[in-house]
Design an enzyme around this catalytic site. Structure first.
Site, PDB file in Angstrom:
ATOM      1  N   SER A 131       0.864  -1.186   0.000  1.00 44.14           N
ATOM      2  CA  SER A 131       0.000   0.000   0.000  1.00 44.14           C
ATOM      3  C   SER A 131       0.898   1.232   0.000  1.00 44.14           C
ATOM      4  O   SER A 131       2.036   1.185   0.490  1.00 44.14           O
ATOM      5  CB  SER A 131      -0.862  -0.005   1.267  1.00 44.14           C
ATOM      6  OG  SER A 131      -1.440   1.272   1.469  1.00 44.14           O
ATOM      7  N   TYR A 144      -1.724   0.074  10.789  1.00 44.95           N
ATOM      8  CA  TYR A 144      -1.804  -0.461   9.418  1.00 44.95           C
ATOM      9  C   TYR A 144      -0.563  -0.010   8.634  1.00 44.95           C
ATOM     10  O   TYR A 144       0.100  -0.816   7.975  1.00 44.95           O
ATOM     11  CB  TYR A 144      -3.096   0.040   8.764  1.00 44.95           C
ATOM     12  CG  TYR A 144      -3.283  -0.343   7.318  1.00 44.95           C
ATOM     13  CD1 TYR A 144      -3.572  -1.661   6.962  1.00 44.95           C
ATOM     14  CD2 TYR A 144      -3.206   0.607   6.299  1.00 44.95           C
ATOM     15  CE1 TYR A 144      -3.762  -2.015   5.630  1.00 44.95           C
ATOM     16  CE2 TYR A 144      -3.398   0.267   4.968  1.00 44.95           C
ATOM     17  CZ  TYR A 144      -3.681  -1.044   4.632  1.00 44.95           C
ATOM     18  OH  TYR A 144      -3.873  -1.390   3.319  1.00 44.95           O
TER      19      TYR A 144
END
Ligand SMILES: NC(=O)c1ccc[n+]([C@@H]2O[C@H](COP(=O)([O-])OP(=O)(O)OC[C@H]3O[C@@H](n4cnc5c(N)ncnc54)[C@H](OP(=O)(O)O)[C@@H]3O)[C@@H](O)[C@H]2O)c1
Length: 283
Positions: A131, A144
């Site tokens: 990501s 995250y």
């Protein structure tokens, strides 16, 4: 047997599901792994029960593949399963924080180790869904971000270690994508709010609400999953797969800004993008 077998994790929804369908449509046999195997798939897709946080579950799932296609090995292993529990770092207890690492990092490590024999057999390659948050950290999804940074580091190390067997390791690094992930994250955030004590509510409630609103707006502008799948297929089929595929204008712009701006200015920009400027941060 000349089957090209691809195993993809987190295939019950979002990117994983779209990728499974698109890869199967190109003639591969796809094992669509997830904890929940009730999704209905098209032809050439075999649902496979797997919890990436459980070494026993990983082993049983790989045994299924091995017994259905003995000696074939894996043509590709796609690590896509991922989870996010948003919230200020101060409000995430050890369990919530480590859940990111169990799924997004340790799950990838355990499954890669367990699958290497089959990857060597099938002259396979590995694709990991990272990501942009694994390059640039964001507030209220710090756990995250930390897990995706760790995944990126691990991908680099695997790539260098596995090069001698010609096992390529590619990372797909998208910006925001329109998938059920952020809806699930909102439910997690709601659950977290309910556990906050008085101090937690006083310190964070209004910021959490602001961040959730800003996130909803960004979500609407997310990439279609198909855009990400296109790069997964490139990484799967290219003779010379790239180490990293940065996906979407937002991810490219963020990376450029991060390479030229001082960290303090970059942090300010992100704070304002999250709707947090004007709060205590500016005092
Ligand atoms: N959506 C975005 O904006 C975005 C942006 C950049 C990167 N990504 C990454 O893209 C990947 C796919 O996410 P998505 O957006 O498609 O989200 P999603 O729709 O929520 O899919 C996540 C998948 O992970 C699976 N999963 C979660 N925990 C698991 C576990 N312990 N074992 C096995 N599978 C597990 C879920 O299946 P079960 O719950 O059925 O097991 C689900 O199929 C993730 O790695 C995510 O971090 C997403």
């Amino acid at each position: 047997m000349n089957e090209r077998i691809v195993l993809i994790t987190g295939a019950s929804s979002g990117v994983g599901r779209d990728a499974a369908e698109s890869i199967a449509a190109r003639g591969y046999t796809v094992y669509a792994a997830s904890r929940n195997t009730s999704a209905a798939y098209g032809e050439r897709i075999r649902p496979l029960k797997m919890d990436v946080t459980s070494p026993d579950s990983i082993r049983s799932a790989l045994d299924v593949v091995d017994s259905e296609f003995p000696g074939c090995g894996l043509y590709a292993l796609i690590h896509n399963a991922g989870t996010v529990v948003p919230g200020p770092l101060e409000c995430l207890d050890e369990n919530l924080f480590s859940r990111h690492f169990q799924v997004n990092v340790m799950g990838v490590h355990s499954l890669t180790r367990a699958a290497l024999r089959m990857l060597r057999k099938g002259n396979g390659r590995i694709i990991m869904i990272g990501s942009i948050n694994g390059r640039i950290a964001k507030p209220y999804i710090g756990a995250y971000s930390a897990s995706k940074f760790a995944l990126r580091a691990m991908a680099d190390a695997w790539r260098m270690e596995l090069e001698q067997w010609n096992i390529h390791v590619s990372m797909i690094e998208p910006g925001s994508i329109k998938t059920p992930l952020w809806g699930k994250a909102r439910i997690e955030m709601q659950g977290l709010i309910e556990t906050l004590d008085d101090a937690g509510r006083e310190n964070y409630l209004s910021s959490i609400e602001t961040v959730m609103k800003a996130a909803e707006k960004r979500e609407g502008r997310g990439l279609p999953a198909a855009r990400v799948v296109k790069s997964v297929i490139r990484a799967l089929e290219s003779d010379r797969p790239k180490a990293s595929y940065l996906i979407g204008a937002s991810a490219v712009i963020q990376t450029c800004l991060a390479s030229v701006l001082p960290r303090s200015l970059l942090n300010r920009l992100i704070i304002s993008q999250f709707g947090l400027s004007g709060k205590r941060y500016d005092s």
